[in-house]
Design a protein around this motif. Structure first.
Motif, PDB file in Angstrom:
ATOM      1  N   VAL A  20      -2.647   7.447   9.343  1.00  0.00           N
ATOM      2  CA  VAL A  20      -3.352   7.588   8.070  1.00  0.00           C
ATOM      3  C   VAL A  20      -2.353   7.680   6.911  1.00  0.00           C
ATOM      4  O   VAL A  20      -2.565   7.087   5.855  1.00  0.00           O
ATOM      5  N   GLY A  21      -1.253   8.387   7.126  1.00  0.00           N
ATOM      6  CA  GLY A  21      -0.222   8.461   6.089  1.00  0.00           C
ATOM      7  C   GLY A  21       0.385   7.096   5.797  1.00  0.00           C
ATOM      8  O   GLY A  21       0.647   6.752   4.642  1.00  0.00           O
ATOM      9  N   GLY A  22       0.597   6.308   6.838  1.00  0.00           N
ATOM     10  CA  GLY A  22       1.122   4.957   6.643  1.00  0.00           C
ATOM     11  C   GLY A  22       0.165   4.060   5.886  1.00  0.00           C
ATOM     12  O   GLY A  22       0.569   3.318   4.979  1.00  0.00           O
ATOM     13  N   ILE A  23      -1.104   4.152   6.232  1.00  0.00           N
ATOM     14  CA  ILE A  23      -2.108   3.351   5.520  1.00  0.00           C
ATOM     15  C   ILE A  23      -2.204   3.793   4.067  1.00  0.00           C
ATOM     16  O   ILE A  23      -2.305   2.968   3.154  1.00  0.00           O
ATOM     17  N   GLU A  24      -2.155   5.103   3.853  1.00  0.00           N
ATOM     18  CA  GLU A  24      -2.229   5.602   2.488  1.00  0.00           C
ATOM     19  C   GLU A  24      -0.989   5.191   1.678  1.00  0.00           C
ATOM     20  O   GLU A  24      -1.091   4.842   0.505  1.00  0.00           O
ATOM     21  N   PHE A  25       0.177   5.236   2.308  1.00  0.00           N
ATOM     22  CA  PHE A  25       1.402   4.796   1.638  1.00  0.00           C
ATOM     23  C   PHE A  25       1.299   3.325   1.250  1.00  0.00           C
ATOM     24  O   PHE A  25       1.662   2.937   0.134  1.00  0.00           O
ATOM     25  N   LEU A  26       0.808   2.510   2.169  1.00  0.00           N
ATOM     26  CA  LEU A  26       0.663   1.078   1.880  1.00  0.00           C
ATOM     27  C   LEU A  26      -0.317   0.829   0.744  1.00  0.00           C
ATOM     28  O   LEU A  26      -0.124  -0.076  -0.064  1.00  0.00           O
ATOM     29  N   SER A  27      -1.364   1.636   0.680  1.00  0.00           N
ATOM     30  CA  SER A  27      -2.343   1.433  -0.390  1.00  0.00           C
ATOM     31  C   SER A  27      -1.765   1.773  -1.759  1.00  0.00           C
ATOM     32  O   SER A  27      -2.236   1.264  -2.772  1.00  0.00           O
ATOM     33  N   ALA A  28      -0.749   2.625  -1.783  1.00  0.00           N
ATOM     34  CA  ALA A  28      -0.145   3.008  -3.058  1.00  0.00           C
ATOM     35  C   ALA A  28       0.887   1.991  -3.545  1.00  0.00           C
ATOM     36  O   ALA A  28       1.268   2.015  -4.718  1.00  0.00           O
ATOM     37  N   LEU A  29       1.343   1.120  -2.659  1.00  0.00           N
ATOM     38  CA  LEU A  29       2.336   0.122  -3.056  1.00  0.00           C
ATOM     39  C   LEU A  29       1.702  -0.939  -3.952  1.00  0.00           C
ATOM     40  O   LEU A  29       0.516  -1.216  -3.877  1.00  0.00           O
ATOM     41  N   ARG A  30       2.523  -1.521  -4.775  1.00  0.00           N
ATOM     42  CA  ARG A  30       2.045  -2.578  -5.669  1.00  0.00           C
ATOM     43  C   ARG A  30       2.187  -3.938  -4.976  1.00  0.00           C
ATOM     44  O   ARG A  30       3.039  -4.748  -5.303  1.00  0.00           O
ATOM     45  N   LEU A  31       1.329  -4.128  -3.992  1.00  0.00           N
ATOM     46  CA  LEU A  31       1.295  -5.381  -3.248  1.00  0.00           C
ATOM     47  C   LEU A  31      -0.075  -6.012  -3.431  1.00  0.00           C
ATOM     48  O   LEU A  31      -1.028  -5.352  -3.833  1.00  0.00           O
ATOM     49  N   GLY A  32      -0.155  -7.272  -3.087  1.00  0.00           N
ATOM     50  CA  GLY A  32      -1.460  -7.931  -3.107  1.00  0.00           C
ATOM     51  C   GLY A  32      -2.323  -7.433  -1.962  1.00  0.00           C
ATOM     52  O   GLY A  32      -1.832  -6.836  -1.002  1.00  0.00           O
ATOM     53  N   LEU A  33      -3.597  -7.681  -2.050  1.00  0.00           N
ATOM     54  CA  LEU A  33      -4.524  -7.219  -1.028  1.00  0.00           C
ATOM     55  C   LEU A  33      -4.192  -7.808   0.337  1.00  0.00           C
ATOM     56  O   LEU A  33      -4.221  -7.106   1.352  1.00  0.00           O
ATOM     57  N   ARG A  34      -3.856  -9.080   0.375  1.00  0.00           N
ATOM     58  CA  ARG A  34      -3.521  -9.726   1.647  1.00  0.00           C
ATOM     59  C   ARG A  34      -2.306  -9.076   2.282  1.00  0.00           C
ATOM     60  O   ARG A  34      -2.291  -8.815   3.486  1.00  0.00           O
ATOM     61  N   SER A  35      -1.277  -8.778   1.503  1.00  0.00           N
ATOM     62  CA  SER A  35      -0.079  -8.132   2.032  1.00  0.00           C
ATOM     63  C   SER A  35      -0.386  -6.732   2.541  1.00  0.00           C
ATOM     64  O   SER A  35       0.141  -6.303   3.570  1.00  0.00           O
TER      65      SER A  35
END
Length: 99
Positions: free
Chosen positions: A59-74
């Motif tokens: 869950v922490g990894g998913i939350e970290f990824l959601s905070a990154l400024r990446l596109g939705l696909r990435s």
């Protein structure tokens, strides 16, 4: 305080985060419920600790990824990688696929 302040109160007001952590907590408690209903599930306290750490990492990894400024696909591809690592570790601990 403004609405972008990352305080715990602001964290809990984000519905998807609360849902994500709530689902992780429910998954963590599921084996305890199964142990009360059947003799086929027999977890020790260490098993719950390891599973809790794995869920927190997922869950922490998913939350970290959601905070990154990446596109939705990435973000989706990276989240799939996090889930795949979680699944591989879980299966390895359960049955030892890498022996």
């Amino acid at each position: 305080m403004d609405s972008t302040d990352p305080t715990p109160k602001a964290f809990l007001q984000t519905p998807w985060r609360l849902t994500l952590w709530g689902c992780a907590a429910a998954l963590w408690l599921l084996p305890a419920l199964a142990m009360r209903l059947t003799d086929q599930v027999n977890w020790a306290p260490g098993d719950f600790a390891v599973f809790g750490a794995m869920l927190a990492g997922l869950v922490g990894g998913i939350e970290f990824l959601s905070a990154l400024r990446l596109g939705l696909r990435s973000k989706i591809i990276a989240a799939a990688g996090v889930v795949a690592v979680f699944a591989l570790v879980w299966v390895e601990l359960a049955v030892g696929i890498f022996d």
